[in-house]
Design a protein around this motif. Structure first.
Motif, PDB file in Angstrom:
ATOM      1  N   THR A 166      -1.962 -43.402 -40.818  1.00  0.00           N
ATOM      2  CA  THR A 166      -1.214 -44.015 -39.723  1.00  0.00           C
ATOM      3  C   THR A 166      -1.182 -45.525 -39.893  1.00  0.00           C
ATOM      4  O   THR A 166      -1.938 -46.106 -40.674  1.00  0.00           O
ATOM      5  N   LYS A 167      -0.294 -46.130 -39.139  1.00  0.00           N
ATOM      6  CA  LYS A 167      -0.121 -47.584 -39.135  1.00  0.00           C
ATOM      7  C   LYS A 167      -1.463 -48.299 -38.958  1.00  0.00           C
ATOM      8  O   LYS A 167      -1.796 -49.227 -39.683  1.00  0.00           O
ATOM      9  N   GLN A 168      -2.246 -47.831 -37.990  1.00  0.00           N
ATOM     10  CA  GLN A 168      -3.518 -48.488 -37.690  1.00  0.00           C
ATOM     11  C   GLN A 168      -4.471 -48.388 -38.876  1.00  0.00           C
ATOM     12  O   GLN A 168      -5.136 -49.359 -39.248  1.00  0.00           O
ATOM     13  N   LEU A 214       4.811 -35.800 -34.308  1.00  0.00           N
ATOM     14  CA  LEU A 214       4.064 -36.982 -34.714  1.00  0.00           C
ATOM     15  C   LEU A 214       2.593 -36.823 -34.359  1.00  0.00           C
ATOM     16  O   LEU A 214       2.216 -35.923 -33.617  1.00  0.00           O
ATOM     17  N   GLY A 215       1.778 -37.734 -34.879  1.00  0.00           N
ATOM     18  CA  GLY A 215       0.364 -37.692 -34.534  1.00  0.00           C
ATOM     19  C   GLY A 215      -0.473 -38.218 -35.678  1.00  0.00           C
ATOM     20  O   GLY A 215      -0.029 -38.252 -36.814  1.00  0.00           O
ATOM     21  N   GLY A 259      -3.677 -31.760 -36.205  1.00  0.00           N
ATOM     22  CA  GLY A 259      -3.205 -30.377 -36.180  1.00  0.00           C
ATOM     23  C   GLY A 259      -1.721 -30.179 -36.469  1.00  0.00           C
ATOM     24  O   GLY A 259      -1.199 -29.095 -36.266  1.00  0.00           O
ATOM     25  N   LYS A 260      -1.064 -31.216 -36.980  1.00  0.00           N
ATOM     26  CA  LYS A 260       0.384 -31.098 -37.236  1.00  0.00           C
ATOM     27  C   LYS A 260       0.677 -30.043 -38.307  1.00  0.00           C
ATOM     28  O   LYS A 260       1.492 -29.147 -38.099  1.00  0.00           O
ATOM     29  N   SER A 261      -0.005 -30.178 -39.443  1.00  0.00           N
ATOM     30  CA  SER A 261       0.238 -29.214 -40.523  1.00  0.00           C
ATOM     31  C   SER A 261      -0.230 -27.826 -40.126  1.00  0.00           C
ATOM     32  O   SER A 261       0.383 -26.819 -40.483  1.00  0.00           O
ATOM     33  N   ILE A 279       4.005 -35.595 -29.618  1.00  0.00           N
ATOM     34  CA  ILE A 279       2.831 -36.178 -30.261  1.00  0.00           C
ATOM     35  C   ILE A 279       1.655 -35.223 -30.089  1.00  0.00           C
ATOM     36  O   ILE A 279       1.328 -34.832 -28.967  1.00  0.00           O
ATOM     37  N   LEU A 280       1.059 -34.840 -31.181  1.00  0.00           N
ATOM     38  CA  LEU A 280      -0.126 -33.989 -31.134  1.00  0.00           C
ATOM     39  C   LEU A 280      -1.366 -34.870 -31.139  1.00  0.00           C
ATOM     40  O   LEU A 280      -1.471 -35.812 -31.933  1.00  0.00           O
TER      41      LEU A 280
END
Lengths: 611, 234
Positions: free
Chosen positions: A532-534, B36-37, B42-44, B207-208
């Motif tokens: 992520t960006k962060q 997103l997340g 847990g997205k995949s 968003i997850l």
């Protein structure tokens, strides 16, 4: 995140396992001690031979089961040991000096042959099939030599009736039995030690090991030599006990039988192959009298059935059933969760700051061709310590190929590469790593069944040699690696196997492993992809910090132009295998040509892609 | 409008670990949806559960009008959909053309498809005989998108496609996905880390966070980006 919560019980479990194994060893020794009083002479007689075979099968299991080296040649070393005894005693008579001489000769010859076989099988560039083929050829060669030896070796009928040790059958039973127990326990400590984890790592991803500075060919040759010596000792015992040797004991049929016994007993379990070999050899000795030829057929059928129905062999099935029944039967030497791991910081490396301002990387007219297509052509550049040089360019420009050519001397087709004045010549990856070069990979290249802590410990191989007999509960990391581990929450997952991590965490682990090498020159291939960006920002600040404080030279491949702009001191633009531009961040970002071939609609003032 | 993907109250995970908790999500026909997340949220896992690689502990999954809960992945794959996992999506030892032929047997339709896709990515036509494993990381991503678009499926599910692509190609990708949607009415589920790209192409997003949907809504403009970034920061 609620990942595998094994940490709490892990340590206690590991200690329990040591008690279990030592307890089991004591019980086995007690049985062996009582053996001659419990069994009839015929049984004791047969078991001595079974023990010697089992010791040889154990070496096959460590080579094949744990390290992935499929060998059919352990019979040849068994034969060398046996014939060393038989030839010496036949031609020079038996005495204590001669017994010692035969022992030394058997060990020395088998070690030398194993070293040669290992070198042929594992030299840089050899495929993993080489070892199977070479070890298949070895017993055939040894048997042919025995045949051509005429009366000296006894040709096809072998040597019989030489004088040997004056020991009772009971004494042989005690000696070989306790040697087998000691060997099995020693093997258990080895494969469960930190060094054992290195063996598993070699099996899973040898090429990645070499980029962590591990001299994989040398380790595998060393292992082959040790295994050969043990097999030769077993052979020496066999000849001295039976006072009969024939070429069959060195044949590839016996070599293959050893592999079959290991597979039947349970590959990669140590105790499985040992018990399997003893059981099969013992039963076959009984049955071969009653059913001489049918017995071989039965073993063959059992083997096919086991491979189809129980591909892991007998032992894992038995222990699983046992565990299912009792719920507490847990001594099976399977891959373990390493216990709780204590993280601590390493002393800063002695080379800190040495590289500041010096030319760290110097590349001259580097080229790379695959067949007729040219991937890199006349690439020239230098980078100094305390510099972050970013390499950008369109997909397919040759960026990853450039890193490959810099991190291994065997890759490039033309040109020279120097790190701090040292020419990499044709050095293999582990030697380049020893020059202080660390490389991370674009596609995640980890060790699936190793835990996060074990992966990181593997990266420390060059700096902290792993123990052969125990597992370290501490993990010492340099500050930079520690910061990545903590920032990406990997410190809460130290006992999780790498394959269970999310993609982003795998990327973070990849980066932490390279940093754990404490390199002076760092190659990073899209280190922040998938983060992520962060997390990117944080990793950027770690890199900047490293270059400032430790004068590290970083070569970075990245597509995130904003990230590149923030941390780079210079940018190199690659296009179609050539350096298109080598300049300051400002020059490159404002360049019209870079925008047209690469960046598209990136606005130089913000670096944000349009919405 | 009917739903091409409907996930209702799904929980899922590996071994003893629960990764997803009671997640519900729908994607309408012709919709581009961005999931997103942060990492490890847990997205995949959600994608793998939807396609049957992981068995849902509870809840129901409908794909293209059929109940696929508990169905084997190879049977799910017979539906008109294209799925590209994050790792190992291509067959490295097969050529570019062979990778494409896995979804569309050789013939006039394959040729037409390759022509159409090469308009988007000229390297596909140029590299047909090259092994996929010898393509660079970014080129492999282009091949993955090409293969997904080749058979004109009703639903495309792609895991982190923008990773490793050069900025100008990411820009072009947004155009390509929108144009294909316009042409064939395909629905697309994008799992993404690149928020800018995802929001530039998606109609809706979710968003997850620690296995639960923390926020969801329609992509309206810069204020969406601001709220998404705020969510991802914590």
């Amino acid at each position: 995140m609620a990942e595998m919560s094994v940490t709490a019980t892990g340590s206690r479990f590991a200690r329990n396992r040591v008690f279990w194994v030592l307890g089991l060893a004591c019980v086995s020794l007690a049985i062996i001690g009582a053996g001659p009083f419990l069994f009839d002479t015929y049984t004791v007689n047969i078991l001595v031979r079974s023990f010697l075979y089992a010791a040889t099968a154990l070496t096959v299991d460590i080579l094949w089961g744990y390290t992935g080296i499929l060998t059919f040649g352990q019979s040849a070393f068994f034969g060398i040991g046996a014939y060393a005894a038989a030839l010496t005693f036949t031609h020079f008579g038996f005495s204590t000096e001669m017994a010692l001489l035969a022992l030394v000769a058997g060990v020395a010859v088998s070690a030398a042959v194993a070293a040669i076989v290992g070198w042929i099988s594992f030299w840089h560039g050899a495929s993993s099939l080489y070892v199977a083929i070479v070890t298949l050829a070895l017993p055939i060669i040894v048997v042919q030599l025995l045949y051509t030896g005429g009366t000296f070796t006894g040709s096809s009928s072998g040597l019989v009736g030489f004088e040997a040790f004056d020991l009772s059958v009971e004494a042989w039973f005690w000696i070989t039995g306790s040697a087998l127990v000691v060997l099995t326990v020693g093997g258990w400590f080895l494969v469960n030690s930190d060094f054992g984890r290195v063996l598993v790592a070699l099996r899973e991803n040898e090429s990645r090991c070499t980029y962590l500075g591990i001299n994989a060919p040398r380790l595998k040759i060393l292992l082959m030599v040790v295994a050969a010596v043990i097999a030769a000792l077993a052979g020496y015992g066999y000849a001295s006990y039976t006072v009969v040797v024939a070429p069959e004991i060195a044949s590839f049929v016996f070599g293959t039988e050893l592999v079959i016994w290991v597979a039947l007993g349970g590959r990669g379990t140590l105790i499985g192959p040992v018990l399997g070999t003893v059981a099969i050899d013992f039963i076959s000795a009984y049955l071969s009298g009653n059913l001489p030829y049918v017995w071989k057929l039965i073993v063959g059928i059992i083997f096919v059935v086991v491979i189809v129905a129980l591909p892991e062999g007998f032992l894992p099935v038995i222990t699983r059933a046992g565990r299912w029944l009792s719920g507490c039967f847990r001594h099976a030497p399977k891959i373990v969760q390493s216990g709780s791991v204590a993280l601590s910081l390493a002393e800063p490396p002695s080379t800190v700051g040495e590289g500041a301002g010096q030319p760290a990387v110097s590349v001259k007219s580097l080229g790379k061709r695959y067949g007729s297509s040219t991937i890199l052509d006349g690439v020239d550049f230098t980078a100094s310590g305390s510099e972050i040089l970013s390499i950008v360019g369109p997909n397919g420009a040759g960026k990853t190929t450039l890193m490959r050519c810099l991190s291994s001397g065997t890759e490039r087709s033309a040109g020279t590469v120097f790190f701090y004045g040292a020419d990499i010549g044709r050095l293999p990856p582990y030697s380049v790593t020893a020059l202080g070069v660390g490389r991370s990979f674009q596609t995640t290249s980890l060790f699936d069944t190793l835990t996060v802590a074990e992966c990181l410990r593997l990266a420390r191989f060059r700096l902290q040699r792993p123990a052969f007999w125990r597992r370290d509960q501490r993990l010492v990391l340099p500050p930079a690696a520690m910061r990545v581990v903590v920032a990406t929450a990997l410190d809460t997952q130290l006992t999780t196997e790498a394959r269970h991590l999310s993609h982003g965490q795998k990327r973070a682990l990849e980066l932490a492993m390279v940093l754990a090498l404490e390199p002076r020159v760092l190659f990073l291939d899209e280190p922040t992809a998938g983060l992520t960006k962060q997390e990117r920002t944080l990793i950027g600040s770690i890199l900047v910090d490293l270059t400032r404080r430790e004068a590290l030279c970083v070569l970075l491949i990245e597509h995130d132009l904003e990230f590149v702009r923030e941390i780079s001191t210079r940018i190199l633009v690659l296009h179609q295998g050539k350096v298109l531009l080598d300049g300051s961040v400002q020059e490159v970002v404002e360049s019209e040509i870079v925008r047209s071939i690469y960046a598209g609609h990136v606005k130089p003032e913000t670096g944000e892609t349009r919405l | 409008m009917s739903h091409v993907l409907e996930i209702r109250g799904v929980s899922s995970g590996y071994g003893e670990a629960i990764i997803l908790r009671d997640v519900s999500l729908t994607i309408a026909e012709g919709e581009i949806f961005a999931l997103l997340g942060k990492n490890g949220m847990g997205k995949s896992t959600l994608l793998k559960t939807a396609l049957g690689f992981l068995r849902a502990r509870s809840g129901a999954i409908h794909l293209l009008g059929q109940d696929v809960t508990g169905r084997e992945p190879y049977k799910v794959a017979r539906l008109s959909l294209a799925y590209s996992p994050q790792e190992g999506a291509l067959f490295q030892e097969l050529t570019v053309e062979e990778n494409l032929r896995l979804v569309q047997p050789a013939g006039r339709r394959l040729q037409a498809g390759i022509e159409r896709i090469s308009e988007y990515f000229p390297i596909i036509r140029q590299r047909l005989d090259q092994k996929a494993g010898t393509l660079s990381g970014g080129e492999q991503k282009m091949l993955i998108i090409s293969r997904a678009l080749l058979v004109e499926p009703h639903l495309i599910l792609i895991d982190e496609i923008s990773e490793g692509l050069q900025p100008s190609v990411i820009d072009r990708l947004a155009d390509i996905l929108r144009r294909e949607r316009q042409r064939t009415g395909v629905s697309i589920l994008l799992v993404e880390q690149n928020v800018t790209f995802a929001l530039s192409v998606a109609d809706r997003y979710a968003i997850l966070k620690i296995g639960e949907i923390a926020a969801a809504g329609r992509v309206t403009g810069p204020e969406t980006a601001a709220s998404v970034h705020a969510h991802l920061r914590i």
